[in-house]
Design an enzyme around this catalytic site. Structure first.
Site, PDB file in Angstrom:
ATOM      1  N   HIS A  99       0.819  -1.216   0.000  1.00 51.53           N
ATOM      2  CA  HIS A  99       0.000   0.000   0.000  1.00 51.53           C
ATOM      3  C   HIS A  99       0.851   1.263   0.000  1.00 51.53           C
ATOM      4  O   HIS A  99       0.354   2.352  -0.322  1.00 51.53           O
ATOM      5  CB  HIS A  99      -0.960   0.005   1.201  1.00 51.53           C
ATOM      6  CG  HIS A  99      -0.327   0.298   2.517  1.00 51.53           C
ATOM      7  ND1 HIS A  99      -0.022  -0.674   3.442  1.00 51.53           N
ATOM      8  CD2 HIS A  99       0.057   1.465   3.091  1.00 51.53           C
ATOM      9  CE1 HIS A  99       0.503  -0.118   4.511  1.00 51.53           C
ATOM     10  NE2 HIS A  99       0.568   1.179   4.329  1.00 51.53           N
ATOM     11  N   ASP A 129      -0.167  -7.447   1.215  1.00 49.77           N
ATOM     12  CA  ASP A 129       0.404  -6.117   1.448  1.00 49.77           C
ATOM     13  C   ASP A 129       1.926  -6.141   1.519  1.00 49.77           C
ATOM     14  O   ASP A 129       2.538  -5.413   2.300  1.00 49.77           O
ATOM     15  CB  ASP A 129      -0.168  -5.484   2.724  1.00 49.77           C
ATOM     16  CG  ASP A 129      -0.016  -3.964   2.720  1.00 49.77           C
ATOM     17  OD1 ASP A 129       0.279  -3.404   1.654  1.00 49.77           O
ATOM     18  OD2 ASP A 129      -0.169  -3.345   3.785  1.00 49.77           O
ATOM     19  N   ASN A 202       5.586   4.485   9.490  1.00 49.02           N
ATOM     20  CA  ASN A 202       6.297   3.271   9.896  1.00 49.02           C
ATOM     21  C   ASN A 202       6.007   2.104   8.951  1.00 49.02           C
ATOM     22  O   ASN A 202       6.679   1.078   9.010  1.00 49.02           O
ATOM     23  CB  ASN A 202       5.905   2.833  11.312  1.00 49.02           C
ATOM     24  CG  ASN A 202       6.760   3.463  12.388  1.00 49.02           C
ATOM     25  OD1 ASN A 202       6.278   4.230  13.196  1.00 49.02           O
ATOM     26  ND2 ASN A 202       8.050   3.145  12.396  1.00 49.02           N
ATOM     27  N   SER A 203       4.991   2.223   8.120  1.00 45.93           N
ATOM     28  CA  SER A 203       4.609   1.129   7.243  1.00 45.93           C
ATOM     29  C   SER A 203       5.794   0.625   6.429  1.00 45.93           C
ATOM     30  O   SER A 203       6.480   1.405   5.762  1.00 45.93           O
ATOM     31  CB  SER A 203       3.497   1.563   6.285  1.00 45.93           C
ATOM     32  OG  SER A 203       2.297   1.792   6.969  1.00 45.93           O
TER      33      SER A 203
END
Length: 452
Positions: A99, A129, A202-203
């Site tokens: 994403h 993801d 932080n993803s």
């Protein structure tokens, strides 16, 4: 109780005595810093800035909401800030979240030493993801991959990333839970839950254990106000590596179909199945024309192991099979009426099953039907077949058959049940003519054998 107090007193006296003999002990408290470990890990975590093209209205509206903007001219391009982890220094491979870079026009990577590089997408898998991107750079440092299957509740972990664009930030905490699923965040979920603060940006960053090994990719948070409340989720590194291997070799993830439904074994179910099992997944259905059916799997089988991996619940089945590629051969251990059985299944492309099913029933493939009777003022006593649902892009859908229709005749022959309907369609050549009740009206529909 008195004996325990006496032992504690003796231990305290022994410690004081040791201090008197060696005062240096009191001056050298044990180190609680993880700085030495982080020194080796931080260079592997990168900052990602991606220019994302907004391709759907919902995303654009969400962006306006986040920016508290009522500007209808808000540009359809925005900058995404995320994190990534170098996992192969030689090839410049970086793992991150799908994403974070999906629909990206440009991706710029900033290393811990300040260098900037443009990245290209090797591949991404939205259901899990996970994405793999690549940069061409020298002197890279890759993270050491750990074994996420060994992660336990209570383990100390640290989250490294770029929250709110603040590069090389570290937070710490413990593993709060493992195997989190059915959260509705991704299609395939087996999250490590942690209370190490994770925030936007932080993803794709690193979740590491105290040995400095990568055990997960920080992915999502539960946060009403977009800030950390101590509930964060990371994709286990074993899952991410499985996806990465397919992306490296094939550029995509092509999942194989097993073709079953399953549910968790509960104490009540175990009792009803007359088994002492406390873990496993009960097969609730086996889809027709599926690899599971061809291999002889049956409803009521209890899956205990797949390819050597223990199955604790239905989510384990989804996650284990969901990361196996088309044409993989799978060994499944089941308990059938308390007898252990081994089933070997060749996973196939879901489209192959669809083609077989469509060939077996070209007119009503993808249509759910039910025997039906009703008395209405408009139509009187009606016996027919009720349409419960129609899958899009099937022959029936393209011929305008819809949920709620009642089929009363096929090729001008009255039908009062599904069996009668199928008996007529089996003798049809290239098309069938339906008489359908729709609300207070009736219409004729033509379903072609091959509407494509």
């Amino acid at each position: 109780m008195q004996s325990l107090t006496k032992h504690r007193a003796l231990a305290v006296l022994a410690f004081i005595y040791a201090l008197l003999l060696n005062p240096a002990i009191a001056e050298t408290p044990p180190s609680t810093s993880i700085a030495p470990m982080l020194k080796t890990v931080l260079p592997s975590v990168v900052n990602i800035r991606a220019q994302i093209k907004i391709t759907d209205l919902a995303t654009w509206q969400e962006l306006r909401k986040q920016q508290n903007s009522n500007d209808n001219t808000l540009p359809r391009v925005f900058n995404s800030v995320a994190s990534g982890v170098i996992v192969d220094a030689k090839n410049g491979y970086i793992l991150t979240n799908a994403h974070a870079i999906s629909d990206a026009q440009t991706i710029v990577i900033t290393l811990g030493d300040g260098r900037h590089f443009n990245a290209r997408v090797i591949g991404l898998d939205k259901p899990s993801d996970v994405a793999l991107i690549q940069i061409k750079a020298k002197n890279l440092t890759a993270a050491t991959l750990g074994d996420s299957n060994l992660v336990k509740v209570g383990d100390f972990v640290a989250a490294i990333g770029n929250p709110f664009g603040l590069s090389q930030s570290v937070t710490s905490g413990i593993v709060s839970a493992v195997g989190r699923s059915t959260l509705g965040i991704e299609n395939y979920e087996n999250f490590i839950q942690t209370d190490a603060p994770i925030n936007p940006g932080n993803s794709g960053g690193a979740l590491i254990n105290m040995a400095g090994q990568l055990v997960g990719l920080n992915t999502a948070i539960i946060a009403p106000d977009r800030g950390s409340v101590g509930i964060g989720f990371a994709i286990p590194v074993n899952m991410a590596k499985s996806i990465m291997d397919q992306l490296v070799h094939f550029g995509n993830v092509k999942r194989g179909l097993l073709g079953i439904g399953a549910q968790d074994i509960t104490p009540d179910l175990a009792s009803a199945f007359h088994t002492t099992l406390t873990q496993g997944a009960a097969v609730t259905q086996v889809l027709p024309h599926s690899p599971a059916q061809l291999a002889g799997m049956q409803a009521g089988d209890i899956i205990t192991n797949i390819n050597g991996s223990p199955i604790k619940n239905a989510s384990d089945v989804v996650n284990t099979v969901g990361f196996l590629r088309v044409d993989s051969r799978v060994t499944i251990n089941v308990l059938r009426k308390n007898k252990p059985i081994t089933v070997n299944v060749n996973l196939t492309d879901p489209k192959k099953r669809e083609a077989i099913s469509a060939a077996a029933d070209p007119y009503f493939y993808g249509t759910s039907l039910k025997d039906f009777s009703i008395t209405t003022p408009e139509h009187g006593n009606v016996l027919g077949v009720l349409v419960l649902g129609v899958q899009q892009d099937t022959n029936a859908w393209q011929s305008d058959l819809r949920t709620g229709d009642v089929i009363t005749s096929v090729n001008q022959q009255p039908v009062t049940s599904i069996n009668e309907l199928l008996a007529v369609t089996k003798t049809a050549d290239t098309m069938i003519l339906l008489n359908v009740l729709r609300g207070t009206n009736a219409v004729f529909l033509v379903i072609n054998k091959d509407s494509g």
